[in-house]
Design an enzyme around this catalytic site. Sequence first.
Site, short mmCIF file in Angstrom:
data_model
loop_
_atom_site.label_atom_id
_atom_site.label_comp_id
_atom_site.label_asym_id
_atom_site.label_seq_id
_atom_site.Cartn_x
_atom_site.Cartn_y
_atom_site.Cartn_z
CE LYS A 150 -4.08 -2.30 1.60
NZ LYS A 150 -3.74 -3.72 1.82
C1 LIG Z 1 -4.43 -4.73 1.23
C2 LIG Z 1 -3.64 -5.98 1.06
C3 LIG Z 1 -4.05 -6.95 0.15
C4 LIG Z 1 -5.32 -6.86 -0.64
O1 LIG Z 1 -5.31 -5.83 -1.60
P1 LIG Z 1 -6.70 -5.28 -2.18
O2 LIG Z 1 -6.32 -4.15 -3.06
O3 LIG Z 1 -7.49 -4.85 -1.00
O4 LIG Z 1 -7.34 -6.40 -2.89
C5 LIG Z 1 -3.24 -8.06 0.01
N1 LIG Z 1 -2.12 -8.23 0.72
C6 LIG Z 1 -1.70 -7.30 1.61
C7 LIG Z 1 -0.47 -7.55 2.40
C8 LIG Z 1 -2.44 -6.14 1.80
O5 LIG Z 1 -2.03 -5.24 2.69
#
Ligand SMILES: *Cc1c(COP(=O)(O)O)cnc(C)c1O
Length: 495
Positions: free
Chosen positions: A110
Amino acid sequence: MIYQSTRNDGLTVSSAQAILDGMAGDGGLYSPASFSGISLDWRALLPISTRDMATRILAALLPSFSEAEMGELVRRAYEGKFETEDLTPTVRVGEDTVLELFRGPTSAFKDVALSMLPLLMTAAREKCGVSDEILILTATSGDTGKAAMEGFANVPGTRILVFYPYGGVSPVQQAQMVTQEGDNVGVCAVRGNFDDAQTGVKAIFAAVEREGLLAGKGVRLSSANSINIGRLAPQVVYYFKAYADLVREGRIAVGDLVDFVVPTGNFGDILAGYFAKELGLPVGKLICASNANNILTDFFATGVYDRNRPFYRTVSPSMDILVSSNLERLLFLLSGDAKLVKGLMASLAETGAYTVPAHLKAKLDELFFAGCCDDAGTKAAIGRVWREEGYLMDTHTAVAYHVAQQYKAACPSHGSVVILSTASPYKFPAAVLEALGQAPGADEYSAMAQIERITGVPLPKNLRGLKDRPARHGDVIEPEKMLSYVLDKAGKEIW
Ligand SMILES: *Cc1c(COP(=O)(O)O)cnc(C)c1O
């Protein structure tokens, strides 16, 4: 390019306004009406740096910003923040490629988007002539909260409040959040699961809009979740980056199809892959990998989205989600039918389920493959890949790895496969240590040290010393109290 609500063709805004608002006032999400107006020469992107790719792709997707403006925002967002200059390196693991998205300031994928969003948000505020302070509300399943706070901490004109499920995130994730510094950040636990927190945040947006609860207060709400298009757009870039790496290494020729396997929760990351495909990148299948909360696996198999099912807490908590918000954007883009989407979402709200029409199901089948993996399969994948390939995966990446092998077995004519790696293994050390066949440590911190000793994989800088940082945020509330909590905070000069 104009953005519109997924639920109403008449509700259109500029890309800057879409970023500023976070979500549409009618409960829909802002989406491009279509990609047809975009001219982007995807081949020309392959030889350039990741940051230059980001500049061109983001300027194309968010045309409120010129390429020169975007270049400056990209520079400020990423300069010196990631472990590697190319932001998102790829690594060969067996016959597959792993795209490492976790080399940023909080060791979660993120960071890629949340390093960029605060800059987009403040620039959008200026463009729209808004002087209100922006209050970011974010529900987190663990990683968004920290990455968002890190991005927004001390950004002038903004404040951020993060809600996380009490006991529903890993101890490391919790420690990362409650130790966050910055005068404009707040963190609060909610007694419920992620969906309760996310539903609560959506309800606050709706109530504030409907009842004008912040009118005249000099504050407006926005979102750092992937419901904000400014959060989604930066994620499109790394699909191009991975493709360029494969070309550079001579593993594919320009034009060959590449399949991407995405560990999925809120459906933002994988939707960015669909955007990349729409922008011309030769994407084969998008493979949606889920943990035991396999509502999406069932959805892609049947066309029925049904959240009336048990919710499981797994070792991949960032994917413990039953309502994947961004699926709404996909349904809109594939159908071009805001009325249909509005009806489906009303059905979801009323009955917890909806069924997509056959023509939409056929399109989904063409674009996607879906699979799932339980905790035992997740740990087995981590152990096997470490033993056989010497590569250490986190639990979310391991779900994707497991599903990638399912996919290859089911579709022997597959192309090159890229597995998106979304977190450092050190963010989920207890499960990773167990997967390596070791007895659990006394706590997650001793597990971290033990993993480093056994594997020699260096612990990321930001997680070092986490244990000794003082907790600054301790609030815990019931989901029903979220609105009053926000209104109280919004009215306070100093937090
Ligand atoms: C947020 C997250 C996901 C999922 O991503 P989305 O965009 O919500 O589908 C997968 N793995 C990790 C480690 C995350 O932080």
